[in-house]
Design a protein around this motif. Structure first.
Motif, PDB file in Angstrom:
ATOM      1  N   UNK A   1       0.811  -1.215   0.000  1.00 62.59           N
ATOM      2  CA  UNK A   1       0.000   0.000   0.000  1.00 62.59           C
ATOM      3  C   UNK A   1       0.848   1.271   0.000  1.00 62.59           C
ATOM      4  N   UNK A   2       2.153   1.118   0.158  1.00 59.72           N
ATOM      5  CA  UNK A   2       3.049   2.269   0.189  1.00 59.72           C
ATOM      6  C   UNK A   2       3.128   2.924  -1.188  1.00 59.72           C
ATOM      7  N   UNK A   3       3.092   4.253  -1.211  1.00 58.68           N
ATOM      8  CA  UNK A   3       3.259   4.978  -2.480  1.00 58.68           C
ATOM      9  C   UNK A   3       4.461   5.911  -2.450  1.00 58.68           C
ATOM     10  N   UNK A   4       4.949   6.278  -1.281  1.00 62.69           N
ATOM     11  CA  UNK A   4       6.008   7.274  -1.203  1.00 62.69           C
ATOM     12  C   UNK A   4       7.314   6.776  -1.812  1.00 62.69           C
ATOM     13  N   UNK A   5       7.676   5.520  -1.538  1.00 64.04           N
ATOM     14  CA  UNK A   5       8.951   4.992  -2.000  1.00 64.04           C
ATOM     15  C   UNK A   5       8.851   4.315  -3.357  1.00 64.04           C
TER      16      UNK A   5
ATOM     17  N   UNK B   1       1.187   6.286   7.573  1.00 64.32           N
ATOM     18  CA  UNK B   1       1.122   7.726   7.786  1.00 64.32           C
ATOM     19  C   UNK B   1       1.262   8.410   6.438  1.00 64.32           C
ATOM     20  N   UNK B   2       0.967   9.688   6.407  1.00 71.51           N
ATOM     21  CA  UNK B   2       1.249  10.491   5.231  1.00 71.51           C
ATOM     22  C   UNK B   2       2.392  11.438   5.563  1.00 71.51           C
ATOM     23  N   UNK B   3       3.272  11.720   4.604  1.00 71.84           N
ATOM     24  CA  UNK B   3       4.285  12.744   4.847  1.00 71.84           C
ATOM     25  C   UNK B   3       3.598  14.080   5.110  1.00 71.84           C
ATOM     26  N   UNK B   4       4.195  14.881   5.960  1.00 78.14           N
ATOM     27  CA  UNK B   4       3.616  16.163   6.324  1.00 78.14           C
ATOM     28  C   UNK B   4       3.388  17.021   5.085  1.00 78.14           C
ATOM     29  N   UNK B   5       2.127  17.447   4.904  1.00 77.57           N
ATOM     30  CA  UNK B   5       1.792  18.312   3.781  1.00 77.57           C
ATOM     31  C   UNK B   5       1.621  17.612   2.454  1.00 77.57           C
ATOM     32  N   UNK B   6       1.735  16.267   2.441  1.00 77.99           N
ATOM     33  CA  UNK B   6       1.607  15.511   1.182  1.00 77.99           C
ATOM     34  C   UNK B   6       0.569  14.412   1.379  1.00 77.99           C
TER      35      UNK B   6
ATOM     36  N   UNK C   1       2.955   6.292   3.466  1.00 83.95           N
ATOM     37  CA  UNK C   1       4.062   5.476   3.951  1.00 83.95           C
ATOM     38  C   UNK C   1       3.431   4.306   4.696  1.00 83.95           C
ATOM     39  N   UNK C   2       3.699   3.095   4.268  1.00 88.02           N
ATOM     40  CA  UNK C   2       2.969   1.938   4.801  1.00 88.02           C
ATOM     41  C   UNK C   2       3.932   0.777   5.072  1.00 88.02           C
TER      42      UNK C   2
END
Length: 213
Positions: free
Chosen positions: A142-146, A194-199, A204-205
């Motif tokens: 489920x992670x999208x940030x990385x 969590x979500x990165x602050x402001x994004x 982040x999963x």
């Protein structure tokens, strides 16, 4: 830049020197320790990074604590905690069979392809004592940030995330998590996100888990 070079660069950045333990590890580890004589136990922080969980293990009364990492720069930071440190690859651990009662592997198992993950788990199983436990995390599907950069297939990516650019990262489903630890007696897990602050559009999963040997 190679994967190892990106980690060496990562540990020259001030923000890479983490100081506080992850609260989910505290919530899993402390109750497990209360049922045991912590002072008699041997622990390995595998992929210890800057050493924040070496401090946690010390604070909880674990008698013997060793840290390991593939990055020399990481170990130079972790040295401040005064514990034995070993430079090594998780896929080939320089420890005897059944050496540790506790292994912490927080935020490192998902780096590399999925064959590398299987090799790491095999080595962890080998050096963990029967009756011992592995406490760890694994990046979830489920992670999208990385998951940005070059898609290698099978949810494996060469990330373009600036902190660790060019590192290979794998993302795991719940079924893959369970199957990955099927050699253990049991695996208990949850998910932390969590979500990165402001994004708010990014996520982040991680799976977090305890695998009992």
């Amino acid at each position: 830049m190679s994967g190892l070079a990106s980690w060496e660069k990562h540990y020259t950045r001030q923000k890479s020197a983490l100081h506080y333990p992850d609260e989910n590890l505290v919530r899993m580890l402390v109750p497990w320790l209360t049922q045991r004589d912590a002072a008699s136990l041997k622990a390995l922080d595998l992929g210890c990074g800057s050493g924040r969980h070496l401090a946690l293990l010390d604070d909880t009364g674990v008698g013997s604590i060793t840290g390991s990492d593939i990055s020399e720069n990481a170990l130079s930071i972790a040295a401040a905690f005064g514990k034995p440190l070993v430079l090594c690859d998780n896929r080939s651990l320089p420890f005897d069979d059944a050496s540790f009662d506790i292994i912490v592997c927080w935020g490192s198992l998902h780096y590399g392809d999925k064959q590398s993950f299987a090799e790491q788990v095999s080595e962890i199983y080998r050096v963990l004592k029967p009756g011992g436990a592995l406490f760890g995390t694994l990046r979830s599907e489920f992670d999208t940030m990385m998951r940005k950069g070059r898609d290698l297939g099978n949810n494996v990516w060469v990330t373009e995330l600036s902190d660790i650019e060019s590192s290979v990262v794998s993302f795991y489903s719940e079924e893959e998590l369970r199957k990955g630890f099927e050699s253990f007696l049991a695996v208990t897990y949850g998910i932390m996100e969590r979500t990165p602050l402001g994004r708010m559009s990014e996520r982040v999963s991680h799976w977090y888990f305890r695998a009992d040997r």
